[in-house]
Design a protein around this motif. Structure first.
Motif, PDB file in Angstrom:
ATOM      1  N   ALA A  60       0.793  -1.109   0.116  1.00 34.40           N
ATOM      2  CA  ALA A  60       0.036   0.040  -0.076  1.00 34.40           C
ATOM      3  C   ALA A  60       0.837   1.089   0.056  1.00 34.40           C
ATOM      4  O   ALA A  60       0.461   2.138  -0.755  1.00 34.40           O
ATOM      5  CB  ALA A  60      -1.009   0.031   1.279  1.00 34.40           C
ATOM      6  N   TRP A  61       1.903   1.142   0.757  1.00 35.79           N
ATOM      7  CA  TRP A  61       2.671   2.394   0.995  1.00 35.79           C
ATOM      8  C   TRP A  61       3.532   2.665  -0.596  1.00 35.79           C
ATOM      9  O   TRP A  61       3.574   3.652  -0.933  1.00 35.79           O
ATOM     10  CB  TRP A  61       3.921   2.210   2.022  1.00 35.79           C
ATOM     11  CG  TRP A  61       4.890   3.090   2.102  1.00 35.79           C
ATOM     12  CD1 TRP A  61       5.074   4.208   2.713  1.00 35.79           C
ATOM     13  CD2 TRP A  61       6.215   2.946   1.350  1.00 35.79           C
ATOM     14  NE1 TRP A  61       6.325   4.796   2.831  1.00 35.79           N
ATOM     15  CE2 TRP A  61       7.165   4.008   1.747  1.00 35.79           C
ATOM     16  CE3 TRP A  61       6.916   2.041   0.692  1.00 35.79           C
ATOM     17  CZ2 TRP A  61       8.343   4.196   1.358  1.00 35.79           C
ATOM     18  CZ3 TRP A  61       7.896   2.234   0.360  1.00 35.79           C
ATOM     19  CH2 TRP A  61       8.930   3.421   0.554  1.00 35.79           C
ATOM     20  N   SER A  62       3.855   1.615  -1.227  1.00 35.61           N
ATOM     21  CA  SER A  62       4.691   1.503  -2.423  1.00 35.61           C
ATOM     22  C   SER A  62       3.643   1.994  -3.628  1.00 35.61           C
ATOM     23  O   SER A  62       3.927   3.065  -4.264  1.00 35.61           O
ATOM     24  CB  SER A  62       5.151   0.340  -2.921  1.00 35.61           C
ATOM     25  OG  SER A  62       5.513   0.059  -4.184  1.00 35.61           O
ATOM     26  N   TYR A  63       2.445   1.685  -3.419  1.00 32.71           N
ATOM     27  CA  TYR A  63       1.564   2.480  -4.453  1.00 32.71           C
ATOM     28  C   TYR A  63       1.071   3.686  -4.201  1.00 32.71           C
ATOM     29  O   TYR A  63       1.261   4.468  -5.098  1.00 32.71           O
ATOM     30  CB  TYR A  63       0.091   1.757  -4.020  1.00 32.71           C
ATOM     31  CG  TYR A  63      -1.040   2.188  -5.183  1.00 32.71           C
ATOM     32  CD1 TYR A  63      -0.953   1.932  -6.615  1.00 32.71           C
ATOM     33  CD2 TYR A  63      -1.983   3.117  -4.796  1.00 32.71           C
ATOM     34  CE1 TYR A  63      -1.865   2.462  -7.634  1.00 32.71           C
ATOM     35  CE2 TYR A  63      -3.026   3.483  -5.645  1.00 32.71           C
ATOM     36  CZ  TYR A  63      -2.835   3.324  -7.094  1.00 32.71           C
ATOM     37  OH  TYR A  63      -4.001   3.921  -7.876  1.00 32.71           O
ATOM     38  N   GLU A  64       1.045   4.204  -3.097  1.00 34.17           N
ATOM     39  CA  GLU A  64       0.816   5.621  -2.608  1.00 34.17           C
ATOM     40  C   GLU A  64       2.025   6.638  -3.264  1.00 34.17           C
ATOM     41  O   GLU A  64       2.090   7.542  -3.419  1.00 34.17           O
ATOM     42  CB  GLU A  64       0.791   5.961  -1.254  1.00 34.17           C
ATOM     43  CG  GLU A  64      -0.597   5.382  -0.536  1.00 34.17           C
ATOM     44  CD  GLU A  64      -0.842   5.399   0.525  1.00 34.17           C
ATOM     45  OE1 GLU A  64       0.092   6.014   1.333  1.00 34.17           O
ATOM     46  OE2 GLU A  64      -1.966   4.862   1.365  1.00 34.17           O
TER      47      GLU A  64
END
Length: 83
Positions: A60-64
């Motif tokens: 999720a962090w990577s996508y953001e």
């Protein structure tokens, strides 16, 4: 139950090295997990729930931060590689 998870990231962007390096750094921030990085993948070893939480949070962090990437993950329940 302990698990070993192997994850590879394939960012859908031209400058993919910084994104991969940041994800590896993020995975290393989970102190209760054993993290080993190899040329093609990173392994996480630890309690099942903690490994899954780390994967969920990191993806999720990577996508953001970097947008869409492909993640390939293999999970082996109850397996810990020999030291």
């Amino acid at each position: 139950m302990n698990v070993t998870a192997e994850i590879s990231m394939y960012p859908l962007r031209g400058d993919f090295i910084p994104a991969i390096d940041s994800v590896i750094e993020k995975l290393n921030s989970f102190g209760e997990l054993q993290v080993q990085t190899f040329a093609t993948a990173t392994t996480l070893i630890g309690d099942y729930d903690r490994v899954m939480d780390a994967l969920k949070e990191t993806i999720a962090w990577s996508y953001e931060r970097y947008g869409t990437s492909v993640f390939a993950v293999k999970i082996i329940p109850g397996y810990e590689p020999a030291a």
